[in-house]
Structures are given as C-alpha cells and as structure tokens.
Design a protein around this motif. Structure first.
Motif, PDB file in Angstrom:
ATOM      1  N   GLU A  50       0.827  -1.207   0.000  1.00  0.00           N
ATOM      2  CA  GLU A  50       0.000   0.000   0.000  1.00  0.00           C
ATOM      3  C   GLU A  50       0.865   1.262   0.000  1.00  0.00           C
ATOM      4  N   PHE A  51       1.921   1.261   0.814  1.00  0.00           N
ATOM      5  CA  PHE A  51       2.797   2.433   0.902  1.00  0.00           C
ATOM      6  C   PHE A  51       3.479   2.699  -0.435  1.00  0.00           C
ATOM      7  N   CYS A  52       4.084   1.665  -1.017  1.00  0.00           N
ATOM      8  CA  CYS A  52       4.768   1.845  -2.304  1.00  0.00           C
ATOM      9  C   CYS A  52       3.783   2.232  -3.398  1.00  0.00           C
ATOM     10  N   GLY A  53       2.623   1.583  -3.419  1.00  0.00           N
ATOM     11  CA  GLY A  53       1.609   1.941  -4.408  1.00  0.00           C
ATOM     12  C   GLY A  53       1.192   3.393  -4.279  1.00  0.00           C
ATOM     13  N   TYR A  54       0.995   3.836  -3.044  1.00  0.00           N
ATOM     14  CA  TYR A  54       0.580   5.225  -2.812  1.00  0.00           C
ATOM     15  C   TYR A  54       1.669   6.209  -3.235  1.00  0.00           C
ATOM     16  N   VAL A  55       2.867   6.017  -2.729  1.00  0.00           N
ATOM     17  CA  VAL A  55       3.948   6.983  -2.980  1.00  0.00           C
ATOM     18  C   VAL A  55       4.340   7.012  -4.456  1.00  0.00           C
ATOM     19  N   ILE A  56       4.525   5.852  -5.060  1.00  0.00           N
ATOM     20  CA  ILE A  56       4.940   5.821  -6.468  1.00  0.00           C
ATOM     21  C   ILE A  56       3.854   6.405  -7.366  1.00  0.00           C
ATOM     22  N   SER A  57       2.593   6.030  -7.118  1.00  0.00           N
ATOM     23  CA  SER A  57       1.523   6.565  -7.966  1.00  0.00           C
ATOM     24  C   SER A  57       1.355   8.070  -7.776  1.00  0.00           C
ATOM     25  N   GLN A  58       1.577   8.560  -6.558  1.00  0.00           N
ATOM     26  CA  GLN A  58       1.497  10.008  -6.339  1.00  0.00           C
ATOM     27  C   GLN A  58       2.597  10.736  -7.108  1.00  0.00           C
ATOM     28  N   PHE A  59       3.813  10.177  -7.111  1.00  0.00           N
ATOM     29  CA  PHE A  59       4.893  10.831  -7.840  1.00  0.00           C
ATOM     30  C   PHE A  59       4.700  10.735  -9.356  1.00  0.00           C
ATOM     31  N   VAL A  60       4.136   9.628  -9.834  1.00  0.00           N
ATOM     32  CA  VAL A  60       3.795   9.536 -11.257  1.00  0.00           C
ATOM     33  C   VAL A  60       2.738  10.591 -11.591  1.00  0.00           C
ATOM     34  N   ASN A  61       1.704  10.687 -10.754  1.00  0.00           N
ATOM     35  CA  ASN A  61       0.652  11.685 -10.941  1.00  0.00           C
ATOM     36  C   ASN A  61       1.250  13.092 -10.934  1.00  0.00           C
ATOM     37  N   LEU A  62       2.104  13.378  -9.963  1.00  0.00           N
ATOM     38  CA  LEU A  62       2.710  14.703  -9.834  1.00  0.00           C
ATOM     39  C   LEU A  62       3.564  15.048 -11.056  1.00  0.00           C
ATOM     40  N   THR A  63       4.347  14.096 -11.526  1.00  0.00           N
ATOM     41  CA  THR A  63       5.217  14.336 -12.679  1.00  0.00           C
ATOM     42  C   THR A  63       4.407  14.641 -13.937  1.00  0.00           C
ATOM     43  N   ILE A  64       3.406  13.828 -14.198  1.00  0.00           N
ATOM     44  CA  ILE A  64       2.575  14.050 -15.388  1.00  0.00           C
ATOM     45  C   ILE A  64       1.795  15.358 -15.250  1.00  0.00           C
ATOM     46  N   TYR A  65       1.266  15.598 -14.066  1.00  0.00           N
ATOM     47  CA  TYR A  65       0.467  16.800 -13.839  1.00  0.00           C
ATOM     48  C   TYR A  65       1.312  18.069 -14.007  1.00  0.00           C
ATOM     49  N   MET A  66       2.531  18.052 -13.485  1.00  0.00           N
ATOM     50  CA  MET A  66       3.422  19.210 -13.659  1.00  0.00           C
ATOM     51  C   MET A  66       3.740  19.432 -15.135  1.00  0.00           C
ATOM     52  N   PHE A  67       3.942  18.341 -15.876  1.00  0.00           N
ATOM     53  CA  PHE A  67       4.182  18.482 -17.306  1.00  0.00           C
ATOM     54  C   PHE A  67       2.984  19.140 -17.984  1.00  0.00           C
ATOM     55  N   LEU A  68       1.779  18.681 -17.633  1.00  0.00           N
ATOM     56  CA  LEU A  68       0.572  19.269 -18.232  1.00  0.00           C
ATOM     57  C   LEU A  68       0.436  20.748 -17.879  1.00  0.00           C
ATOM     58  N   LEU A  69       0.703  21.088 -16.622  1.00  0.00           N
ATOM     59  CA  LEU A  69       0.579  22.490 -16.204  1.00  0.00           C
ATOM     60  C   LEU A  69       1.574  23.394 -16.918  1.00  0.00           C
ATOM     61  N   ASN A  70       2.793  22.893 -17.104  1.00  0.00           N
ATOM     62  CA  ASN A  70       3.850  23.730 -17.665  1.00  0.00           C
ATOM     63  C   ASN A  70       3.906  23.738 -19.189  1.00  0.00           C
ATOM     64  N   ASN A  71       3.366  22.702 -19.835  1.00  0.00           N
ATOM     65  CA  ASN A  71       3.558  22.589 -21.278  1.00  0.00           C
ATOM     66  C   ASN A  71       2.277  22.546 -22.103  1.00  0.00           C
ATOM     67  N   THR A  72       1.134  22.509 -21.455  1.00  0.00           N
ATOM     68  CA  THR A  72      -0.129  22.462 -22.199  1.00  0.00           C
ATOM     69  C   THR A  72      -1.131  23.399 -21.532  1.00  0.00           C
ATOM     70  N   LYS A  73      -2.296  23.453 -22.106  1.00  0.00           N
ATOM     71  CA  LYS A  73      -3.391  24.196 -21.485  1.00  0.00           C
ATOM     72  C   LYS A  73      -4.221  23.263 -20.615  1.00  0.00           C
ATOM     73  N   SER A  74      -3.662  22.114 -20.288  1.00  0.00           N
ATOM     74  CA  SER A  74      -4.301  21.093 -19.448  1.00  0.00           C
ATOM     75  C   SER A  74      -5.697  20.733 -19.945  1.00  0.00           C
ATOM     76  N   PRO A  75      -5.782  20.133 -21.127  1.00  0.00           N
ATOM     77  CA  PRO A  75      -7.098  19.740 -21.622  1.00  0.00           C
ATOM     78  C   PRO A  75      -7.737  18.680 -20.722  1.00  0.00           C
ATOM     79  N   PHE A  76      -9.050  18.700 -20.680  1.00  0.00           N
ATOM     80  CA  PHE A  76      -9.823  17.809 -19.818  1.00  0.00           C
ATOM     81  C   PHE A  76      -9.422  16.349 -19.993  1.00  0.00           C
TER      82      PHE A  76
END
Length: 193
Positions: A102-128
């Motif tokens: 559970e811990f690894c699933g939570y932490v790794i998925s959060q960092f994957v989410n954060l990385t992709i989300y930061m890319f969307l915020l910085n490089n796109t208009k964040s389409p739905f």
C-alpha cells in the motif's frame, strides 16, 4: 475601479497537507469495509483514492511542486505510523507485505501523478481528457505496484474481475473530478473587481 487583494503572509497549505494525510489514513481504515458488485467484494476506499489525487493536484496547482512533495512524504510517513500504532494497539501482528504494498503503491503513484500533472501544467493548457487520463494512469500505477508487492496474498479467482470493476467505478468518479480540477485556477488567486 480595480482593487487587488492584499498579499497575505499566511500560508495555509499545511491545512491541505493535513487533509491529504487524513484522507490517506481514512483510505487505510476503509479497506476493511466492503460492498459487492457482480459477485466481487470491493472496498469503500475505491471512492476515496481519486479524491486523494485531486487534493495532491490541488496543492500542486495552488502552491507548488515542493509543497506537494512534502505533502506526499508527510502523508506516507504518517500512514505507516498509523498502521504500526493501530497494529500495536490492537495486539495484532504488523504485516509488512500488506503495508509495503500500500505504501509503495501510494507513494509511487502520487509521484507519477505529480510528474505528469506538472508536465501538463507547464507545457499544455491542461485539456480535460489529458487530466482525466492522468488520474486514470495514476490509479493503474497504484494498483500495479500494490499488486506486485502484495501478489503472494491475492486469490486469483476474482482478481481481474474486481480489478476492472474497481477501475470502472474510479473512472466514473474521475470524470467529475477532472472537471473540477480543470476549473481550479493556478497559483494564488488575485481578487480584481
């Protein structure tokens, strides 16, 4: 006439970090309560996991990357501490396989989410659709890592059926969550009349 809101020195991101930590602990607490869909028992935590990603993305959007990393770290450490304290208080043995999955699933998925989300915020208009896919991919990563570590305890009879039903329910939840996420303004909002 324009009026700008006075810049406040008060930083309230700690409240969102506390909320994220509380939701992660609640996620652990809800895993023992189940309901049945198509003959598969699912935990009520199914409904909470997408909201945890929304809150992490909210922290990212309103504050910054560093605050979200701190929120993930704090919530992860307090999650492990909560499980250890509850196991000790109930006189039960701490099952490390379950906890690490559970811990690894939570932490790794959060960092994957954060990385992709930061890319969307910085490089796109964040389409739905990209926001929705980010949520769904984060959920898939969570279950992938959770399953890889927890695999020796899984009964494979209804695993795949439960897996796809869980992702289906969470996909339905992620649609309005993605819409809400799209409506959140980036950075500290300025009041202009």
């Amino acid at each position: 006439m324009t009026r700008k809101k006075k810049k406040e020195d008060y930083n309230d991101c700690w409240m969102y970090i506390l909320l994220l930590t509380t939701l992660v602990i609640l996620l652990e607490s809800l895993k023992t309560y189940t309901f049945q869909v198509a003959g598969v028992h699912l935990t009520y935590a199914v409904f909470l996991l997408p909201l945890i990603y929304l809150l992490a993305n909210y922290i990212t959007k309103k504050y910054d990357y560093k605050k979200t990393v701190a929120a993930i770290a704090i919530s992860g450490v307090l999650f492990v501490s909560f499980v250890a304290v509850i196991s000790f208080a109930l006189g039960e043995r701490l099952i490390l396989t379950s906890l690490t999955g559970e811990f690894c699933g939570y932490v790794i998925s959060q960092f994957v989410n954060l990385t992709i989300y930061m890319f969307l915020l910085n490089n796109t208009k964040s389409p739905f659709i990209l926001i929705l896919l980010t949520y769904l991919f984060s959920l898939i990563v969570y279950y992938m890592f959770y399953t890889l570590i927890y695999l020796n305890m899984i009964t494979l009879d209804t695993y795949w059926k439960g897996y796809f039903i869980t992702l289906g329910i969470q996909t339905i939840l992620c649609i309005p969550i993605s819409y809400i996420d799209k409506k959140i303004a980036r950075g500290k909002e300025k009041l202009i009349d």
